[in-house]
Design an enzyme around this catalytic site. Structure first.
Site, short mmCIF file in Angstrom:
data_model
loop_
_atom_site.label_atom_id
_atom_site.label_comp_id
_atom_site.label_asym_id
_atom_site.label_seq_id
_atom_site.Cartn_x
_atom_site.Cartn_y
_atom_site.Cartn_z
CE LYS A 22 -0.54 2.42 12.91
NZ LYS A 22 -0.56 1.98 11.47
CG ASN A 23 1.52 -0.86 11.85
OD1 ASN A 23 0.50 -0.43 11.94
ND2 ASN A 23 2.65 -0.36 11.56
CB CYS A 116 -2.31 5.79 1.29
SG CYS A 116 -1.19 4.66 1.58
NE ARG A 121 0.54 0.43 1.32
CZ ARG A 121 0.28 1.18 2.66
NH1 ARG A 121 -0.12 2.26 2.87
NH2 ARG A 121 0.21 0.18 3.63
CG ASP A 308 6.05 2.21 9.30
OD1 ASP A 308 5.60 1.10 9.79
OD2 ASP A 308 5.99 2.59 8.05
NE ARG A 400 -4.82 6.36 9.43
CZ ARG A 400 -4.73 5.69 8.34
NH1 ARG A 400 -4.63 6.33 7.34
NH2 ARG A 400 -4.70 4.15 8.07
C1 EPZ Z 1 2.54 -2.66 6.95
O1 EPZ Z 1 1.95 -2.15 5.68
C2 EPZ Z 1 2.59 -1.37 8.00
N1 EPZ Z 1 1.07 -1.17 8.13
C3 EPZ Z 1 2.98 -0.05 7.21
O2 EPZ Z 1 2.77 0.73 8.28
C4 EPZ Z 1 4.50 -0.28 7.03
O3 EPZ Z 1 4.91 0.74 6.21
C5 EPZ Z 1 4.57 -1.55 5.83
O4 EPZ Z 1 3.88 -2.72 6.48
C6 EPZ Z 1 5.96 -1.90 5.71
O5 EPZ Z 1 6.67 -2.11 6.74
C7 EPZ Z 1 0.34 -2.13 9.04
O6 EPZ Z 1 1.13 -3.09 9.39
C8 EPZ Z 1 -0.94 -1.92 9.37
P1 EPZ Z 1 3.47 -4.23 2.83
P2 EPZ Z 1 1.50 -3.34 4.47
O7 EPZ Z 1 2.53 -5.04 2.24
O8 EPZ Z 1 1.66 -4.45 5.09
C9 EPZ Z 1 4.35 -3.77 -1.73
C10 EPZ Z 1 2.41 3.01 9.33
O9 EPZ Z 1 2.81 3.89 9.05
N2 EPZ Z 1 3.24 -5.04 -1.96
O10 EPZ Z 1 4.80 -4.64 3.61
O11 EPZ Z 1 0.38 -2.56 3.64
C11 EPZ Z 1 3.98 -2.47 -1.24
O12 EPZ Z 1 3.36 -1.59 -2.14
C12 EPZ Z 1 2.06 2.09 8.19
O13 EPZ Z 1 2.09 2.45 10.43
C13 EPZ Z 1 3.15 -5.48 -3.05
O14 EPZ Z 1 3.45 -5.21 -4.07
O15 EPZ Z 1 2.70 -3.11 3.51
C14 EPZ Z 1 5.24 -2.06 -0.57
O16 EPZ Z 1 6.09 -1.56 -1.76
C15 EPZ Z 1 2.31 2.65 6.79
N3 EPZ Z 1 2.07 -6.22 -3.17
C16 EPZ Z 1 5.94 -3.21 -0.10
O17 EPZ Z 1 5.22 -4.57 -0.70
C17 EPZ Z 1 1.21 -6.71 -2.23
O18 EPZ Z 1 0.09 -7.57 -2.20
C18 EPZ Z 1 5.73 -3.56 1.57
O19 EPZ Z 1 4.36 -3.57 1.55
C19 EPZ Z 1 1.28 -5.98 -0.94
C20 EPZ Z 1 2.38 -5.12 -0.70
#
Ligand code: EPZ
Length: 421
Positions: A22-23, A116, A121, A308, A400
């Site tokens: 998915k990701n 969420c 996020r 995850d 999802r």
């Molecule tokens: C991706 O989300 C995945 N989703 C998530 O999977 C996964 O948990 C996550 O990466 C971490 O591996 C998809 O790829 C669609 P991040 P993403 O930006 O990119 C912080 C699932 O279950 N952050 O890597 O949105 C954030 O708050 C989903 O399949 C900032 O601070 O996650 C978090 O603490 C859930 N500023 C950390 O970074 C930003 O601008 C990692 O988040 C962006 C993120």
């Protein structure tokens, strides 16, 4: 709404197939906005989130068609540059249309994704990276409004308070492909899904090096072409099935998997006392000892232990013989599954960003509620081993990210069914 009913206690045995990731599929589908030519994306899982992304692409004037697990995208008609709140509010990952829209249409208006259940996020890294490429970005009325006549290459440090960001790396990577000049992304996400996105972009004519490492270098090009690509297997689905074999004391052959994407999980499972044999794209998983040893986990950006898989690992730790500690460094609030697992007799308590899990002999089936995608998977794993019946409601969360999970588990002996609530 549907719910899932499980009669626990059956050791799972047989072969189970992993679907496309998915990701990886979501940003790759967004990347088709970077060209006016047809793209064919194969091994796309049939999931709610994929349907949402296709709806977003269609709302942007793009023609899409999904036949089985193959998606055909014809973006030449891409007229609009606004990704509406009604879509983004249902799927945070919609944010990954921001970069390609900005790069191709010189303008993008994408609704701010809500938070969420797994926590805040923020999108500050997305905005920082795109501004570094020369975009003028305003955030108002709940929308990110980005404009740029011509993006220019830049050196960008994309690390945040929690380390790298997967989708911020995706957005900046996609935009940089059409920027003028060279871009360096430092502290880039190294996830396999980033590598898969980069490989698709290279097939489209992008010039990218370093994908999968913390430093990605992109040489901008004028135009990207259509391409055909097969999405990598879903490492989180594969990991979930491996834990299903172990928690039930079963013996599963997981097919069409990429074991090399699961090193952190395998490393921890060795501590638990589990036999994992890898042959090509199949993973043979079974419990070695009657008693499972406790485990200490800290979630980290790839190649660290994936956030995850934290909820699913907690379900396994719930019946291990001893005290396990699971520390969540990516989404510190990602513990909605704890109260539901405790309703099933688990002995878990939270201490800040850590969950202390005191293993119990047996979980007991109960009515529980899914809260997010991976918490739903954890409740399924717990239901598969619990004594008696478990009813899981709100399983739209599950739909999802897991393609036909109850059918796949039924095929290996699970007493699991989906009923209309
Ligand atoms: C991706 O989300 C995945 N989703 C998530 O999977 C996964 O948990 C996550 O990466 C971490 O591996 C998809 O790829 C669609 P991040 P993403 O930006 O990119 C912080 C699932 O279950 N952050 O890597 O949105 C954030 O708050 C989903 O399949 C900032 O601070 O996650 C978090 O603490 C859930 N500023 C950390 O970074 C930003 O601008 C990692 O988040 C962006 C993120």
């Amino acid at each position: 709404m549907d719910k899932i009913i499980i009669e626990g206690g059956v050791p799972l045995k047989g072969n189970i197939e992993v679907s496309g990731a998915k990701n990886a599929a979501l940003p790759i589908l967004a990347a088709t906005l970077l060209t006016e030519e047809k793209c064919i994306i194969k091994n796309v899982p049939v999931l709610r989130d994929v349907m949402t992304m296709l709806r977003i692409l269609r709302s942007l004037g793009v023609k899409t068609q999904m036949v089985g697990n193959k998606v055909i995208v014809e973006p030449k008609k891409c007229k609009s540059y606004i990704a509406d709140y009604k879509f983004v509010s249902t799927m945070r990952a919609s944010i990954c249309v921001l970069g390609p829209l900005l790069a191709k249409k010189k303008q993008a208006k994408v609704s701010m994704p809500g938070g969420c259940i797994i926590g805040q996020r923020p999108v500050d890294l997305h905005i920082k990276g795109l501004r570094a490429l020369g975009a003028k970005i305003k955030v108002e009325h709940g929308y990110i409004d980005a404009r740029a006549k011509q993006l220019r290459g830049a050196n960008i440090f994309l690390g945040g308070a929690y380390g790298s960001s997967v989708l911020a790396t995706s957005n900046v990577l996609m935009s940089a492909c059409l920027a003028k000049g060279k871009t360096l992304i430092e502290n880039a996400a190294c996830e396999p899904e980033i590598v898969d996105l980069a490989n698709f972009l290279i097939k489209m004519g992008a010039k990218i090096q370093g994908q999968g490492t913390p430093l990605i270098i992109i040489e901008g090009v004028k135009k990207l072409n259509g391409a055909t690509h097969t999405v990598i297997p879903d490492r989180i689905e594969a990991g979930t099935f491996i834990l299903a074999a172990i928690i039930t004391g079963g013996d599963l052959i997981i097919e069409k998997a990429r074991a090399d994407h699961l090193s952190a999980l395998f490393d921890k499972l060795k501590q638990v006392g589990v036999s994992i044999t890898v042959r090509g794209d199949t993973i043979h998983a079974k419990r070695k000892a009657a008693v499972l040893k406790p485990v200490d986990i800290t979630t980290l950006p790839y190649p660290g232990f994936p956030t995850d898989m934290q909820a699913q690992m907690m379900a396994l730790a719930s019946i291990s013989d001893g005290i396990s500690v699971l520390t969540e460094k990516i989404f510190p609030d990602r513990f909605m599954h704890v109260s539901e697992l405790n309703r099933m007799g688990a002995g878990i308590f939270l201490e800040g960003a850590s969950a202390i899990v005191k293993g119990v002999k047996r979980l007991s089936g109960a009515p529980v509620m899914a809260s997010d995608l991976r918490a739903s998977a954890a409740l399924i794993l717990a239901g598969l081993v619990a004594k008696g019946k478990t009813e899981i409601s709100r399983i739209y969360h599950l739909d999802r990210g897991y393609e036909k999970i109850e059918e796949k588990l039924q095929k290996v002996g699970a007493k699991i069914k989906r009923v209309k609530e």
